[in-house]
Design a protein around this motif. Structure first.
Motif, PDB file in Angstrom:
ATOM      1  N   GLY A  51       6.765   7.276   3.067  1.00 34.11           N
ATOM      2  CA  GLY A  51       6.019   7.483   2.210  1.00 34.11           C
ATOM      3  C   GLY A  51       5.080   8.710   2.225  1.00 34.11           C
ATOM      4  O   GLY A  51       4.807   9.490   1.322  1.00 34.11           O
ATOM      5  N   VAL A  52       4.924   8.991   3.620  1.00 33.70           N
ATOM      6  CA  VAL A  52       4.298  10.536   3.970  1.00 33.70           C
ATOM      7  C   VAL A  52       5.061  11.602   3.448  1.00 33.70           C
ATOM      8  O   VAL A  52       4.497  12.667   2.722  1.00 33.70           O
ATOM      9  CB  VAL A  52       3.944  10.510   5.181  1.00 33.70           C
ATOM     10  CG1 VAL A  52       3.567  11.987   5.685  1.00 33.70           C
ATOM     11  CG2 VAL A  52       2.942   9.425   5.956  1.00 33.70           C
ATOM     12  N   ASP A  61       4.981  11.881  -0.396  1.00 37.20           N
ATOM     13  CA  ASP A  61       3.851  12.587  -0.797  1.00 37.20           C
ATOM     14  C   ASP A  61       4.087  13.929  -0.688  1.00 37.20           C
ATOM     15  O   ASP A  61       3.808  15.072  -1.549  1.00 37.20           O
ATOM     16  CB  ASP A  61       2.775  12.305   0.079  1.00 37.20           C
ATOM     17  CG  ASP A  61       1.366  12.708  -0.422  1.00 37.20           C
ATOM     18  OD1 ASP A  61       1.285  12.471  -1.535  1.00 37.20           O
ATOM     19  OD2 ASP A  61       0.948  13.351   0.432  1.00 37.20           O
ATOM     20  N   THR A 109       2.205   1.769  -3.540  1.00 36.43           N
ATOM     21  CA  THR A 109       1.340   2.057  -4.574  1.00 36.43           C
ATOM     22  C   THR A 109       0.927   3.642  -4.337  1.00 36.43           C
ATOM     23  O   THR A 109       1.022   4.554  -5.065  1.00 36.43           O
ATOM     24  CB  THR A 109      -0.053   1.521  -4.159  1.00 36.43           C
ATOM     25  OG1 THR A 109      -0.115   0.037  -4.445  1.00 36.43           O
ATOM     26  CG2 THR A 109      -1.389   2.007  -5.113  1.00 36.43           C
ATOM     27  N   SER A 110       0.989   3.974  -3.066  1.00 35.40           N
ATOM     28  CA  SER A 110       0.969   5.661  -2.810  1.00 35.40           C
ATOM     29  C   SER A 110       1.955   6.601  -3.550  1.00 35.40           C
ATOM     30  O   SER A 110       1.816   7.405  -4.085  1.00 35.40           O
ATOM     31  CB  SER A 110       0.771   5.662  -1.227  1.00 35.40           C
ATOM     32  OG  SER A 110       0.854   7.351  -1.022  1.00 35.40           O
ATOM     33  N   MET A 111       3.078   5.633  -3.144  1.00 32.90           N
ATOM     34  CA  MET A 111       4.346   6.367  -3.791  1.00 32.90           C
ATOM     35  C   MET A 111       4.409   6.531  -5.347  1.00 32.90           C
ATOM     36  O   MET A 111       4.711   7.497  -6.152  1.00 32.90           O
ATOM     37  CB  MET A 111       5.641   5.778  -3.406  1.00 32.90           C
ATOM     38  CG  MET A 111       6.077   5.915  -1.840  1.00 32.90           C
ATOM     39  SD  MET A 111       7.541   4.945  -1.717  1.00 32.90           S
ATOM     40  CE  MET A 111       7.963   5.405   0.078  1.00 32.90           C
ATOM     41  N   LYS A 112       3.727   5.377  -5.908  1.00 33.78           N
ATOM     42  CA  LYS A 112       3.882   5.387  -7.326  1.00 33.78           C
ATOM     43  C   LYS A 112       2.746   6.141  -7.796  1.00 33.78           C
ATOM     44  O   LYS A 112       3.027   6.869  -8.940  1.00 33.78           O
ATOM     45  CB  LYS A 112       3.319   3.987  -7.975  1.00 33.78           C
ATOM     46  CG  LYS A 112       4.440   2.876  -7.641  1.00 33.78           C
ATOM     47  CD  LYS A 112       3.980   1.435  -8.041  1.00 33.78           C
ATOM     48  CE  LYS A 112       5.003   0.489  -7.937  1.00 33.78           C
ATOM     49  NZ  LYS A 112       4.339  -1.158  -8.082  1.00 33.78           N
ATOM     50  N   ASP A 113       1.776   6.649  -7.087  1.00 30.97           N
ATOM     51  CA  ASP A 113       0.805   7.696  -7.532  1.00 30.97           C
ATOM     52  C   ASP A 113       1.132   8.851  -7.658  1.00 30.97           C
ATOM     53  O   ASP A 113       0.989   9.868  -8.454  1.00 30.97           O
ATOM     54  CB  ASP A 113      -0.409   7.628  -6.527  1.00 30.97           C
ATOM     55  CG  ASP A 113      -1.256   6.281  -6.716  1.00 30.97           C
ATOM     56  OD1 ASP A 113      -1.156   5.770  -7.849  1.00 30.97           O
ATOM     57  OD2 ASP A 113      -2.035   6.171  -5.724  1.00 30.97           O
ATOM     58  N   VAL A 114       2.133   9.412  -6.475  1.00 29.65           N
ATOM     59  CA  VAL A 114       2.825  10.544  -6.412  1.00 29.65           C
ATOM     60  C   VAL A 114       3.966  10.649  -7.658  1.00 29.65           C
ATOM     61  O   VAL A 114       3.975  11.548  -8.337  1.00 29.65           O
ATOM     62  CB  VAL A 114       3.726  10.621  -5.296  1.00 29.65           C
ATOM     63  CG1 VAL A 114       4.482  11.764  -5.138  1.00 29.65           C
ATOM     64  CG2 VAL A 114       2.654  10.681  -3.931  1.00 29.65           C
ATOM     65  N   GLN A 169       6.536   3.713   6.040  1.00 27.68           N
ATOM     66  CA  GLN A 169       5.266   4.205   5.972  1.00 27.68           C
ATOM     67  C   GLN A 169       5.579   5.735   6.303  1.00 27.68           C
ATOM     68  O   GLN A 169       4.968   6.804   5.585  1.00 27.68           O
ATOM     69  CB  GLN A 169       4.311   3.651   7.083  1.00 27.68           C
ATOM     70  CG  GLN A 169       3.830   2.367   6.790  1.00 27.68           C
ATOM     71  CD  GLN A 169       2.979   1.790   7.849  1.00 27.68           C
ATOM     72  OE1 GLN A 169       3.401   2.122   8.962  1.00 27.68           O
ATOM     73  NE2 GLN A 169       1.973   1.178   7.363  1.00 27.68           N
ATOM     74  N   GLN A 222       0.774  -1.072   0.022  1.00 27.23           N
ATOM     75  CA  GLN A 222       0.049   0.034  -0.029  1.00 27.23           C
ATOM     76  C   GLN A 222       0.788   1.280   0.114  1.00 27.23           C
ATOM     77  O   GLN A 222       0.536   2.212  -0.657  1.00 27.23           O
ATOM     78  CB  GLN A 222      -1.080   0.024   1.262  1.00 27.23           C
ATOM     79  CG  GLN A 222      -2.061  -0.997   1.077  1.00 27.23           C
ATOM     80  CD  GLN A 222      -2.835  -1.359   2.526  1.00 27.23           C
ATOM     81  OE1 GLN A 222      -2.229  -1.050   3.465  1.00 27.23           O
ATOM     82  NE2 GLN A 222      -4.003  -1.772   2.185  1.00 27.23           N
ATOM     83  N   VAL A 223       1.829   1.014   0.810  1.00 26.66           N
ATOM     84  CA  VAL A 223       2.796   2.385   0.701  1.00 26.66           C
ATOM     85  C   VAL A 223       3.617   2.508  -0.515  1.00 26.66           C
ATOM     86  O   VAL A 223       3.336   3.616  -1.166  1.00 26.66           O
ATOM     87  CB  VAL A 223       3.949   2.005   1.720  1.00 26.66           C
ATOM     88  CG1 VAL A 223       5.125   3.299   1.703  1.00 26.66           C
ATOM     89  CG2 VAL A 223       3.674   2.058   3.315  1.00 26.66           C
TER      90      VAL A 223
END
Length: 304
Positions: A232-233, A236, A167-172, A229, A164-165
Motif C-alpha cells: 500500500g505504501v 501510494d 481504501t487507501s489504494m482506492k483513493d490513489v 501494508q 484500510q489498506v
C-alpha cells in the motif's frame, strides 16, 4: 467520616486517573499465556455498564451532594479499571493486530470517561448548567458502542486492517483516474492505474483468505497483512511518481519493490501451509507479479 471537600475530591480523581492510565499500559504488551483468557462478552458487558454510568453522571453532577459524587467517582473509576483488566485478559494468545485494535478502541472510553468525571467535579455547585456534560456523556456512550463492535478475533482485526489498506489504494486510484481523464500523465499514469487496480484485487483476495475461515496460523495472516501494508505504501508512492512532474526512476523502484513484496506474500502462503483456502490470493498475486514484470521490461526497453 469527614465531609469531603471539592479540592480533596479533585486530588482523589487525579490519583485515580493516574492509576487507570498506568494500568492501561498493560495493553502495550500481550497478556501472559498462563492467564485465563477473558471472553469478549465480558468486555461488552462492562462497556455497557460504563455507558449507563456516563448517562447517570450527566444527571448526578447537578443535584447531588459531594459525598454522593465521591462515591460515584470511586465506583466509576473501578469500572474503568475493570474494563482495562478485561481487555488485557482478552488479549491472551492474540496477535499484534488484534492487541493494537483492542487498545485503540478501549482508549477513547477511558479518555472520555475521565474527561466526563473531571467536568462533573468542576461543575459541581454551579447554578448554571454546563452543556459540556451531556456532550461528554455522549462521547463515552459512542466509544463504548464502538468498543463493543470492534474486532474480537485475530482474523476480524486483520480483515479490518486490510480493508484500510484497500481504501487507501482506492483513493490513489481515484486520483490517478482523474489525472487520466484530464489527459495528464500519459503512459506512466496508465501503468500506475494498472498496478494499483491489480494490488487492490490482491488486498480483496487477502481479505477473503483471512476472513473466510482459513486454517492458516495467526503468524501467516499477520505476515500477509504486513507485506500488503507495505505494498500500500509503495502504491501510494507510485501514484505520486506517475503524476507530473514525472519521476520515472522512482516509478521503476516502486514497481520493483512491489514485485519483491508480492513474491514475499507467495512465500508466506507456501510456508504457512494454507492450502486451497489461499487459491484466490495466489492467483491475484500471480497476476500482479506478471503485470509488474511486463511493465518493468517495457520500462527497460524504453530506456534503451
Amino acid at each position: 467520616m469527614s465531609i469531603p471537600s471539592k479540592e480533596r475530591l479533585n486530588r482523589l480523581l487525579i490519583v485515580q486517573a493516574q492509576s487507570i492510565n498506568d494500568t492501561f499500559k498493560l495493553l502495550d504488551a500481550p497478556a501472559a499465556a498462563s492467564m485465563g483468557k477473558t471472553d469478549w462478552s465480558e468486555v461488552m458487558k462492562m462497556a455497557n455498564e460504563i455507558s449507563n454510568q456516563a448517562t447517570m453522571c450527566a444527571l448526578l453532577s447537578s443535584g447531588s451532594s459531594l459525598e454522593q459524587l465521591e462515591d460515584f467517582i470511586g465506583s466509576y473509576c473501578n469500572l474503568l479499571l475493570g474494563l482495562v483488566l478485561l481487555c488485557h485478559g482478552s488479549t491472551v494468545g492474540a496477535g499484534p493486530t488484534l492487541r493494537a485494535s483492542i487498545r485503540d478502541f478501549a482508549k477513547p472510553v477511558i479518555d472520555h470517561s475521565l474527561s466526563l468525571l473531571h467536568e462533573a467535579l468542576s461543575s459541581y455547585g454551579l447554578r448554571k448548567e454546563r452543556p459540556l456534560m451531556p456532550t461528554l456523556a455522549g462521547k463515552v456512550s459512542t466509544s463504548c458502542t464502538r468498543l463493543q463492535g470492534s474486532p474480537s478475533t485475530d482474523s476480524a482485526a486483520i480483515v479490518r486492517a486490510l480493508a484500510q489498506v484497500g481504501t487507501s489504494m482506492k483513493d490513489v486510484l481515484r486520483e490517478l483516474c482523474e489525472e487520466e481523464e484530464e489527459g495528464e500523465g500519459g503512459e506512466p499514469v496508465k501503468w500506475a492505474i494498472e498496478v494499483g487496480a491489480a494490488a487492490v484485487k490482491v488486498v480483496k483476495e487477502g481479505m477473503r483468505f483471512v476472513g473466510g475461515g482459513t486454517v492458516a496460523a495467526v503468524e501467516v495472516m499477520e505476515g500477509v497483512l504486513e507485506k500488503l501494508q507495505a505494498v500500500g505504501v509503495q502504491v501510494d508512492e507510485l501514484g505520486a511518481s506517475a503524476i507530473p512532474p514525472l519521476e520515472p526512476e522512482e516509478m521503476e523502484e516502486n514497481m520493483a519493490e512491489i514485485l519483491l513484496l508480492a513474491a514475499a506474500v507467495e512465500d508466506e502462503l507456501k510456508g504457512g501451509g494454507s492450502g486451497g483456502s489461499a487459491d484466490g490470493l495466489f492467483r491475484a498475486v500471480g497476476d500482479l507479479v506478471g503485470l509488474l514484470r511486463r511493465l518493468l521490461q517495457e520500462a527497460g526497453v524504453g530506456k534503451g
